[in-house]
Design a protein around this motif. Structure first.
Motif: not given
Lengths: 658, 73
Positions: A542-559
């Motif tokens: 789950l953590g790895k999936i989280g790390s993988f998709i986290a950049p999607i949320f960078s433009p919203a300030g919580f990547g």
């Protein structure tokens, strides 16, 4: 096995008759290609097995609604051995319209005079022997919600199924119609075994589907118009309908004795209606009723759900210590955190759902529900919805799952699916823990207005989305005109309501249970694998999936991966977002950790995301069951995009000011 | 005159100005041109409730404007 179809108008008590006949043997699904519910079941009488299908409730057998088309196609093409026509005896004249239509097809029919107690209370005493003699079919009296007359009904079905095929009913429509039918004989190519006379009459009514069988369309069309005109009717359908009612009145006159109490009841009912339909009284009264429903469903339901939740938690902890001695850590965790929590997360819905089903059947039974639709109709029309959509939307504030189930009270498919699709935007109570955590950490002084702004945003978006959907996806589908029969108010049958609600709740849990359960176990697996990792840590899948998709949320300030993991696990249930953050950052340092990751700006962007993004698994299951996979995918897609977009726009614009 | 304009009392249905589905629905409920109905409640602009014998039918405001009626003397 002999095939039995149950037909009847909406509100005839048809489904209850079906339940009484088939008991627990039934299964529900959808009619092929549409979202109309199909119930099938079985019963045995005298050693003979019967397969029973509950047809959709219809007023007649034209094809202008899906329900009517389904019922008619079944009767014509599937050729059931017996058709039970359920009639509301307190409203017999209107309900007999469908009876004459089906009798004209020439099926083996049993007429079920249901709600006979209400008819007698009204002062109508129906001579069923006389009725049976005139129409040449067996007539049975039942009181479905008290399960009275079920055995007699079974017996009649059994007997009728042994008989030769019934002669089609011949209503005298006048000489010119009989001549017309003769005239048609060599001009029509009907499929084999098609009910002839019925089809000819449908051709006369210019029923589009049946008219296709006519060879010389123009000539026939002209002839029909001539007959209708000479008799001074606006169109052929009116002509047929009036003749049918004339026949019905004639028959009923012979079979019904005196009326007494009805007028008294109507007088009271009319007085209540005059008050309730006044918007200055009706709308506040409606809101009060909604508040009461909300209070009961969640005020009584939630403490009960908490109790179940705590019991599951207690069981979980006790078994954990017990298992820890016997099993390896991984297995213990699977059995407790995985399976027991999984089962718990299904049962926890039971109190809310049961109470909701009970109150809905209570309101429908009393006669208030029909009035409520009128009261809210004008307001709801502005946003492209039906008056009845208001109830599910309000319930959505408590929990989206019962709200979606409550859309069953809506009659048209369009209204139902549209309402289902916007319900996830109503901020349910499971999202509140997230708001409380974040407003506590970032907006201590403005907690209430910030939380309110989220609820308001949800409602506002629901209205906008409803408007957009009704002008795009549902552009072609018109809402049916709001015209309804308003039966006089009556005292609801509580025991029957309880039984029905219990039955519906069980059905829901059985249907939803497996999916919710699997989702919980899957998330547990993803958080605990590969073996040996800390639960939901960066090293877990789950953590790895989280790390993988986290950049999607960078433009919203919580990547960050932690936040992505929290949002992912929130799909199991929204309040899990808080639990996951707690597990990752540790309960003690949670607030300070959040404060180091978020700014107030990105915190609010995250709250917007939590409000809108993908509904929880239980809601997803409910949407799939009620609206189908297509609209489920559409809902998941649009909620995710909308949540992300709003969070990003808010964050990016906010950066200019802060 | 449309049904929505009738505050109370008895009127005769003179025609339906709405679409085909609307007309069929009225037929299915057993309301025909020429019928005499009584207006039970009408809170303009809101729903109208009419009575034909022991039958009560609620009609949304939009639909009530499409039912043409005439006063009976």
């Amino acid at each position: 096995m002999k095939k039995v179809a149950i037909a009847g108008n909406p509100n005839s008590g048809k489904s209850t008759i079906f339940n009484n006949l088939t008991g627990l043997s039934q299964k529900t699904g959808n009619w092929p290609g549409v979202t109309v519910e199909k119930s099938e079941g079985e019963f045995t009488y005298n050693g003979e097995k019967f397969y029973v299908v509950d047809l959709p409730g219809t007023y007649g057998l034209s094809t202008f609604t899906i329900d009517e088309k389904i019922a008619r196609d079944f009767l014509v093409k599937e050729k059931p051995d017996v058709v039970v026509i359920v009639v509301d005896s307190s409203n017999i004249e209107r309900h007999f319209y469908l009876v004459t239509e089906i009798l004209e097809m020439g099926h083996n029919v049993v007429i079920d005079l249901n709600m006979i107690d209400l008819a007698e209370e009204k002062g109508d005493f129906i001579d069923e022997k006389m009725l049976s003699k005139i129409l040449k079919v067996p007539v049975v009296k039942t009181i479905a919600n008290k399960n009275k007359g079920t055995e007699e009904l079974k017996k009649s079905i059994y007997e009728v199924s042994k008989k030769e095929k019934n002669e089609p009913l011949k209503i005298n429509y006048g000489r010119d119609i009989e001549e017309f039918i003769e005239f048609l004989r060599d001009k029509v190519n009907l499929p084999e075994n098609f009910p002839e006379r019925w089809a000819y009459l449908k051709i006369f009514s210019k029923d589009e589907e049946i008219f296709e069988f006519v060879k010389d369309k123009e000539k026939v069309d002209e002839k029909i118009d001539r007959i209708v005109k000479s008799r001074g009717f606006p169109d052929p359908e009116t002509f047929i309908v009036e003749k049918k009612y004339g026949f019905i009145r004639g028959v009923l006159k012979e079979c019904i004795k005196e009326k007494r109490k009805l007028w008294k009841r109507l007088e009271i009912s009319d007085k209540i209606d005059r008050v309730i339909t006044n918007p200055w009284v009706g709308i506040p009264l409606f809101l009060i009723f909604m508040l009461i429903i909300f209070e009961i469903v969640f005020g009584i339901g939630n403490p009960l759900a908490d109790l179940i939740d705590r019991f599951i938690g207690f069981l979980n902890e006790s078994l954990k210590t017990l298992f820890a001695r016997i099993f390896p850590h991984f297995l213990t965790s699977l059995l407790t955190d995985g399976i027991i929590s999984g089962v718990g997360s299904v049962i926890v819905f039971l109190p809310n759902i049961f109470l909701l089903f009970f109150l809905i059947s209570f309101m429908e039974d009393s006669g208030y529900m029909a009035r409520a639709a009128f009261v809210m109709d004008r307001f709801m029309h502005y946003i492209g919805l039906h008056g009845k959509s208001f109830i599910p939307m309000i319930l959505g504030f408590g929990c989206n799952v019962p709200a979606i189930l409550a859309t069953r009270t809506l009659d048209s498919k369009k209204d139902r699916i549209l309402t289902i699709m916007i319900i996830p935007l109503m901020s349910c109570s499971a999202r509140l823990p997230i708001y409380i955590l974040f407003t506590g950490a970032f907006f201590k002084k403005f907690q209430a207005p910030i939380v309110f702004s989220l609820y308001f945003t949800g409602v506002f978006l629901a209205i906008v989305v409803a408007k957009i959907l009704s002008r795009t996806v549902f552009k072609k589908e018109e809402s049916p005109p709001l015209i309804m029969e308003l039966p006089p108010y009556k005292k609801p049958a509580i025991r029957w309501s309880l039984k029905l609600s219990w039955f519906r709740s069980k059905l829901f849990l059985r249907k939803a249970g497996t999916i919710i359960f699997s989702a919980v176990v899957i998330i547990w697996l993803l958080s605990s694998l590969p073996p040996g990792v800390e639960y939901a840590s960066k090293e877990s899948i789950l953590g790895k999936i989280g790390s993988f998709i986290a950049p999607i949320f960078s433009p919203a300030g919580f990547g960050r991966w932690e936040i992505a993991v929290a949002l992912l696990s929130g799909i199991v249930a929204k309040e899990v977002v808080v639990g996951t953050l707690g597990a990752i950052f540790g309960e003690q340092g949670l607030i300070s950790s959040l404060q180091s990751i978020f700014t107030p700006l990105s915190a609010y962007a995250f709250l917007l995301m939590s409000l809108i993004y993908i509904p929880c698994v239980a809601t997803i299951t409910a949407i799939k069951n009620e609206a189908g996979i297509k609209y489920l995918l559409l809902t998941i897609l649009y909620t995710f995009l909308l949540g992300w977009l709003l969070a990003v726009i808010f964050y990016q614009i906010g950066r200019f000011f802060i | 005159m449309s049904l929505s304009q009738v505050k109370k009392g008895k009127v005769r249905i003179a025609g339906f100005a709405g679409g085909k589905n609307f007309q069929k629905k009225m037929l299915a409920l057993g309301i025909f041109v020429g019928d005499i109905v009584e207006v039970i409640a009408n809170n303009y602009p809101g729903p109208v409730i009419i009575a034909k014998n022991s039958l009560r039918i609620g009609i949304g405001f939009g639909m009530a404007t499409k039912i043409l009626v005439e006063k009976i003397s």
